[in-house]
Every structure is written in C-alpha cells, then in structure tokens.
Design an enzyme around this catalytic site. Structure first.
Site, PDB file in Angstrom:
ATOM      1  N   GLY A 191       0.831  -1.209   0.000  1.00 51.12           N
ATOM      2  CA  GLY A 191       0.000   0.000   0.000  1.00 51.12           C
ATOM      3  C   GLY A 191       0.855   1.245   0.000  1.00 51.12           C
ATOM      4  N   LEU A 240      -1.790   7.088   2.093  1.00 51.53           N
ATOM      5  CA  LEU A 240      -1.273   8.137   2.982  1.00 51.53           C
ATOM      6  C   LEU A 240      -0.175   7.591   3.900  1.00 51.53           C
ATOM      7  CD1 LEU A 240      -1.580  10.861   4.607  1.00 51.53           C
ATOM      8  CD2 LEU A 240      -3.444   9.736   5.837  1.00 51.53           C
ATOM      9  N   GLY A 296       1.323   4.629   3.675  1.00 51.03           N
ATOM     10  CA  GLY A 296       2.364   3.985   2.872  1.00 51.03           C
ATOM     11  C   GLY A 296       3.391   5.000   2.389  1.00 51.03           C
ATOM     12  N   SER A 346      -8.537   0.223  11.607  1.00 49.71           N
ATOM     13  CA  SER A 346      -9.013   1.612  11.661  1.00 49.71           C
ATOM     14  C   SER A 346      -9.827   1.813  12.933  1.00 49.71           C
ATOM     15  CB  SER A 346      -9.889   1.889  10.440  1.00 49.71           C
ATOM     16  OG  SER A 346     -10.567   3.125  10.603  1.00 49.71           O
ATOM     17  N   SER A 347      -9.795   3.033  13.456  1.00 50.53           N
ATOM     18  CA  SER A 347     -10.549   3.298  14.695  1.00 50.53           C
ATOM     19  C   SER A 347     -12.059   3.206  14.460  1.00 50.53           C
ATOM     20  CB  SER A 347     -10.183   4.661  15.266  1.00 50.53           C
ATOM     21  OG  SER A 347     -10.478   5.676  14.332  1.00 50.53           O
ATOM     22  N   CYS A 348     -12.498   3.276  13.180  1.00 51.45           N
ATOM     23  CA  CYS A 348     -13.941   3.162  12.935  1.00 51.45           C
ATOM     24  C   CYS A 348     -14.433   1.728  13.108  1.00 51.45           C
ATOM     25  CB  CYS A 348     -14.318   3.700  11.563  1.00 51.45           C
ATOM     26  SG  CYS A 348     -13.732   2.711  10.204  1.00 51.45           S
ATOM     27  N   TYR A 404     -16.820  -0.718   5.434  1.00 51.35           N
ATOM     28  CA  TYR A 404     -15.362  -0.590   5.498  1.00 51.35           C
ATOM     29  C   TYR A 404     -14.849  -1.148   6.827  1.00 51.35           C
ATOM     30  CZ  TYR A 404     -10.888   1.885   6.038  1.00 51.35           C
ATOM     31  OH  TYR A 404      -9.571   2.208   6.257  1.00 51.35           O
ATOM     32  N   LYS A 457     -12.171  -4.167   7.838  1.00 58.76           N
ATOM     33  CA  LYS A 457     -11.006  -3.924   8.701  1.00 58.76           C
ATOM     34  C   LYS A 457     -10.988  -4.899   9.884  1.00 58.76           C
ATOM     35  CE  LYS A 457      -8.573  -0.739   6.787  1.00 58.76           C
ATOM     36  NZ  LYS A 457      -7.153  -0.964   6.521  1.00 58.76           N
ATOM     37  N   PRO A 476      -5.155   2.612  14.303  1.00 63.71           N
ATOM     38  CA  PRO A 476      -4.671   3.998  14.364  1.00 63.71           C
ATOM     39  C   PRO A 476      -5.781   5.009  14.615  1.00 63.71           C
ATOM     40  CG  PRO A 476      -4.890   3.324  12.087  1.00 63.71           C
ATOM     41  CD  PRO A 476      -5.316   2.141  12.916  1.00 63.71           C
ATOM     42  N   ASN A 532      -7.303   8.854  13.608  1.00 62.27           N
ATOM     43  CA  ASN A 532      -7.563   9.356  12.245  1.00 62.27           C
ATOM     44  C   ASN A 532      -6.301  10.026  11.683  1.00 62.27           C
ATOM     45  OD1 ASN A 532     -10.204   8.611  12.859  1.00 62.27           O
ATOM     46  ND2 ASN A 532     -11.085  10.443  11.918  1.00 62.27           N
ATOM     47  N   HIS A 556     -11.059  12.636   3.959  1.00 67.72           N
ATOM     48  CA  HIS A 556     -11.361  12.791   5.383  1.00 67.72           C
ATOM     49  C   HIS A 556     -11.408  14.280   5.726  1.00 67.72           C
ATOM     50  CE1 HIS A 556     -10.040   8.563   5.407  1.00 67.72           C
ATOM     51  NE2 HIS A 556     -10.896   8.451   6.400  1.00 67.72           N
ATOM     52  N   ARG A 564     -11.139  22.770   0.658  1.00 66.27           N
ATOM     53  CA  ARG A 564     -12.321  23.634   0.512  1.00 66.27           C
ATOM     54  C   ARG A 564     -12.052  25.030   1.066  1.00 66.27           C
ATOM     55  NH1 ARG A 564     -16.529  20.774   3.493  1.00 66.27           N
ATOM     56  NH2 ARG A 564     -17.720  22.621   2.965  1.00 66.27           N
ATOM     57  N   ARG A 594     -12.639  13.898  17.439  1.00 65.80           N
ATOM     58  CA  ARG A 594     -11.778  12.888  16.815  1.00 65.80           C
ATOM     59  C   ARG A 594     -10.372  13.044  17.353  1.00 65.80           C
ATOM     60  NH1 ARG A 594     -16.027  11.579  15.450  1.00 65.80           N
ATOM     61  NH2 ARG A 594     -16.897  11.101  13.405  1.00 65.80           N
ATOM     62  N   ASP A 596     -22.886  13.561  11.089  1.00 66.63           N
ATOM     63  CA  ASP A 596     -21.779  13.746  12.034  1.00 66.63           C
ATOM     64  C   ASP A 596     -20.894  12.503  12.098  1.00 66.63           C
ATOM     65  OD1 ASP A 596     -21.939  16.296  13.031  1.00 66.63           O
ATOM     66  OD2 ASP A 596     -23.216  15.762  14.743  1.00 66.63           O
TER      67      ASP A 596
HETATM   68  O1  GFB Z   1     -12.936  12.587   8.585  1.00 62.68           O
HETATM   69  P1  GFB Z   1     -14.302  12.077   8.432  1.00 62.68           P
HETATM   70  O2  GFB Z   1     -14.849  11.961   7.067  1.00 62.68           O
HETATM   71  O3  GFB Z   1     -14.332  10.686   9.115  1.00 62.68           O
HETATM   72  O4  GFB Z   1     -15.321  13.050   9.229  1.00 62.68           O
HETATM   73  P2  GFB Z   1     -14.951   9.873  10.339  1.00 62.68           P
HETATM   74  C1  GFB Z   1     -15.092  13.454  10.530  1.00 62.68           C
HETATM   75  C2  GFB Z   1     -16.119  14.507  10.925  1.00 62.68           C
HETATM   76  O5  GFB Z   1     -15.846  15.716  10.211  1.00 62.68           O
HETATM   77  C3  GFB Z   1     -17.582  14.166  10.650  1.00 62.68           C
HETATM   78  C4  GFB Z   1     -17.061  16.263   9.715  1.00 62.68           C
HETATM   79  O6  GFB Z   1     -18.350  14.594  11.767  1.00 62.68           O
HETATM   80  C5  GFB Z   1     -17.902  15.016   9.431  1.00 62.68           C
HETATM   81  O7  GFB Z   1     -19.275  15.365   9.331  1.00 62.68           O
HETATM   82  N1  GFB Z   1     -16.775  17.102   8.530  1.00 62.68           N
HETATM   83  C6  GFB Z   1     -16.985  18.455   8.443  1.00 62.68           C
HETATM   84  C7  GFB Z   1     -16.288  16.700   7.347  1.00 62.68           C
HETATM   85  N2  GFB Z   1     -16.677  18.899   7.223  1.00 62.68           N
HETATM   86  C8  GFB Z   1     -16.231  17.840   6.520  1.00 62.68           C
HETATM   87  C9  GFB Z   1     -15.743  17.688   5.178  1.00 62.68           C
HETATM   88  O8  GFB Z   1     -15.666  18.608   4.369  1.00 62.68           O
HETATM   89  N3  GFB Z   1     -15.354  16.421   4.811  1.00 62.68           N
HETATM   90  C10 GFB Z   1     -15.416  15.363   5.682  1.00 62.68           C
HETATM   91  N4  GFB Z   1     -15.010  14.163   5.263  1.00 62.68           N
HETATM   92  N5  GFB Z   1     -15.900  15.478   6.933  1.00 62.68           N
HETATM   93  C11 GFB Z   1     -14.156   7.943   8.881  1.00 62.68           C
HETATM   94  C12 GFB Z   1     -14.749   6.670   8.352  1.00 62.68           C
HETATM   95  O9  GFB Z   1     -15.070   8.442   9.740  1.00 62.68           O
HETATM   96  O10 GFB Z   1     -12.957   7.712   9.618  1.00 62.68           O
HETATM   97  C13 GFB Z   1     -13.735   5.874   7.648  1.00 62.68           C
HETATM   98  O11 GFB Z   1     -15.859   6.979   7.550  1.00 62.68           O
HETATM   99  C14 GFB Z   1     -12.368   5.818   8.321  1.00 62.68           C
HETATM  100  O12 GFB Z   1     -14.250   4.595   7.507  1.00 62.68           O
HETATM  101  C15 GFB Z   1     -11.939   7.126   8.939  1.00 62.68           C
HETATM  102  O13 GFB Z   1     -12.362   4.863   9.316  1.00 62.68           O
HETATM  103  C16 GFB Z   1     -10.733   6.996   9.864  1.00 62.68           C
HETATM  104  O14 GFB Z   1     -13.983   9.906  11.471  1.00 62.68           O
HETATM  105  O15 GFB Z   1     -16.337  10.297  10.686  1.00 62.68           O
END
Ligand code: GFB
Length: 320
Positions: free
Chosen positions: A11, A15, A17, A108-110, A137, A141, A164, A166, A180, A188, A210, A270
């Site tokens: 991998g 990121l 890797g 993954s922590s999820c 996902y 994992k 890990p 995030n 993420h 953005r 997080r 959220d």
């Molecule tokens: O980082 P994220 O997508 O992952 O979102 P998760 C974390 C939080 O940020 C959520 C908010 O509450 C989102 O609603 N957020 C605010 C945003 N603005 C944004 C934006 O522009 N983009 C994104 N992406 N989020 C992931 C899992 O969950 O964590 C994966 O879905 C993986 O499977 C990863 O395990 C580590 O922490 O919510």
C-alpha cells in the site's frame, strides 16, 4: 529487523504507505521491495502471490486498501469493503505461505463499536454495533484483524494488528467529497479563500470529537511497533490531539488565512460522536507522537499548495 532486511510496504500509494516510504530509508532501511512500479496490484491474488514468491519480503507493513471520509463511505460502501477484503486476504495469506518474519496490519478506529466507552480500549472491539456510515469498510477492517489472529493461532505467524487514530498528511486524498475531514477542509477552505467566499459550510454540527495523528508520526509508530511489540492483542496507535470538528475547522482556517465565517450544516452526517483511543500500551512502551496538530496541518497545507501549483490538481490516493 536489520537495515538489510527485505521490507515490503503493501500500500505504498496510501497516505500511511507514502509516509513509510519516506521514513524507512531515513532510518537506514534501504532494502525496500515492491516500491512504486513493481508493487503488485493488491486486489489481485495471483500478482500478490507471484510478488511474494519472487521478492521474498521478510517484514510487511500492510497499510493498503482504499479508504475515504464519511462522504465516500456512504457512496461507495461496496467498493471499499470488497477491495479491502481482497487486499487483506491476498497479502496475509501470501505472507504466511512465503514465510514472512513479521507483519503489521493497520485496521481503523472506525472498527470500534459506535457507542463503546471512551477512550477506546482493545477490550471493546466487537462488543456492539458499528457506526452505520462506515459499517462496510469497518467490517472489512475487523476481518483483517481476525484473519491475523487466525493465522497466528493456526500457524504461529507473527502478525500484529494496529488500530490507528484518524491520520492525515501529505499524499492524502484532498477530494472535497471523498477525503477525510482535514484534507477535505484544507482544500475547501483554500479554494474559498482564493474565491473570497463570505462563508464556508462545514459538514455536521461541529461537535463530534476525533483523535488525529500526523501520517509521519503514524509511520514512526508503525516502525516502533514492528520492532518492539509482538503481543497477540492488537495495539492502539494514537496518543495525540483530541479535538472537536469545530476546533479542527478553525485551526485549518487559521493556517490557510481564511477570515470569513464558518457555518455548520447539521443536515450533513456527524458520524460517530466521539473517537478517542486509549493508547496506554503504546505509550508505556515509550513511543510518543512528535508533531502537534497545528504544525501538522501547516506542513500538510505547504505540501498541498506545492502540489496544486505544480500539477494543477490534487492526486487523490487511497488513504488508510
Ligand atoms: O474525517 P471524516 O470523514 O471521518 O469526518 P470519520 C469526521 C467529521 O468531520 C464528521 C465532519 O463529523 C464530518 O461530518 N466534517 C466536516 C467533514 N466537514 C467535513 C468535510 O468537508 N469532509 C469530511 N469528510 N468530513 C471515517 C470513516 O469516519 O474515519 C472511515 O468513515 C475511516 O471509515 C476514517 O475509518 C478513519 O472519522 O467520521
């Protein structure tokens, strides 16, 4: 593990890797196999087996398989689950068949239950329902962790699983919809600043918390675990910043220099309300993260700008 050991980062396009590919040569590990062009397609069982047969890696960091932020998890659950299951089964089985000395697999922590007590302890794994936005996902994992355990139980393989916090950093997926929260907001907010937008919409309420880890620190933790931890129990890889999404957005706005308003759109999901790891086992072994959140965001932004300017677009890689 010696400087001459044959090391495979399964991998290298992810990121973590990419961070391992930077870090290992700096630490004297120069015998990396399967880097860039000769890395097998990890979802292809034949390619992976042929690679292990020919290159004979001794130490494997299994950090491959696609991932994404909450947006990509909702739109592509089947792709994420299938590609991760294929990657995991192909690499773990070949690692066993071709006599790898030790393998570290990154979950993954999820994969923790949505409502597990915080901070998240290894004992809580598989004790309750998963967060629905990343269930597919996360299930893949979890399967990877259980497969490592099964190979250890049946064949005595030294396969270790890390969970890990995030991660984010250079080479991340900066896609506004797929990435993420840190890379997506970096992009953005950067674009909103360039356009002079009067406000920026942040997904969700801004209240979820997080724990983040800079990808260079996570690579360092992976190397540390490869050298110093061989337990049967998985190990959490964190110990850094625990922030609300509102704090994350404000820090990013500050680093980018965006002075306008942040608006929280609570019609967007959220995800899990809180995800903070109990990394006491790792910390007790003597590991510490080196980079504070703001410095890591600043370094990542510098990388992002350099690559936007050079390439005119951002390469979206398969992040862990
Ligand atoms: O980082 P994220 O997508 O992952 O979102 P998760 C974390 C939080 O940020 C959520 C908010 O509450 C989102 O609603 N957020 C605010 C945003 N603005 C944004 C934006 O522009 N983009 C994104 N992406 N989020 C992931 C899992 O969950 O964590 C994966 O879905 C993986 O499977 C990863 O395990 C580590 O922490 O919510």
């Amino acid at each position: 593990m010696t400087p001459a050991s044959r090391v495979f980062i399964a991998g290298g396009d992810t990121l973590v890797g990419a961070a391992l590919l930077d870090l290992l040569p700096q630490r004297g590990f120069t015998n990396l196999v399967g880097t860039s062009s000769d890395e097998p397609e990890l979802t292809d069982a034949h390619q992976v087996a042929a690679f292990f047969r020919d290159a004979r890696p001794e130490y494997v960091f299994l950090v491959g398989g696609p991932s994404g932020g909450i947006g990509r998890n909702r739109t592509h659950p089947a792709n994420l689950m299938l590609a991760n299951l294929q990657t995991i089964t192909n690499v773990i089985d070949s690692a066993h068949r071709f006599g790898v000395c030790k393998l570290l697999y990154l979950a993954s922590s999820c994969a923790y239950p949505r409502n597990a007590p915080q901070p998240l302890r290894i004992e809580s794994l598989c004790t309750g329902p998963l967060e629905p936005t990343s269930e597919s996902y996360a299930t893949a994992k979890l399967a990877g962790w259980k497969l490592c355990e099964a190979y250890r139980a049946q064949y005595g393989c030294r396969f270790v699983t890390g969970f890990p916090a995030n991660p984010f950093g250079p080479h991340d997926d900066f896609g506004a919809d797929s990435g993420h929260v840190v890379p997506a907001l970096l992009r953005r907010i950067h674009e909103a600043t360039e356009r002079g937008d009067p406000e920026l919409v942040v997904w969700g309420t801004g209240r979820p918390r997080r724990e983040f880890i800079y990808s260079r620190d996570l690579a360092d933790a992976c190397l540390f675990v490869m050298r110093h931890y061989d337990g049967t129990a998985p190990i959490n890889l964190g110990g850094g910043s625990d922030l609300t999404i509102a704090q994350v957005a404000r820090t990013i706005a500050d680093v980018v220099g965006y002075r306008a308003r942040l608006v929280f759109d609570s019609t967007k999901p959220d995800g899990a309300p809180l995800k903070v790891l109990d990394s006491s086992a790792l910390l007790a072994l003597g590991w510490r993260p080196a980079t504070d959140f703001r410095s890591a965001v600043a370094e990542t932004y510098t990388w992002f700008r350099r690559h936007t300017a050079k390439e005119g677009h951002i390469h979206a890689c398969a992040t862990v």
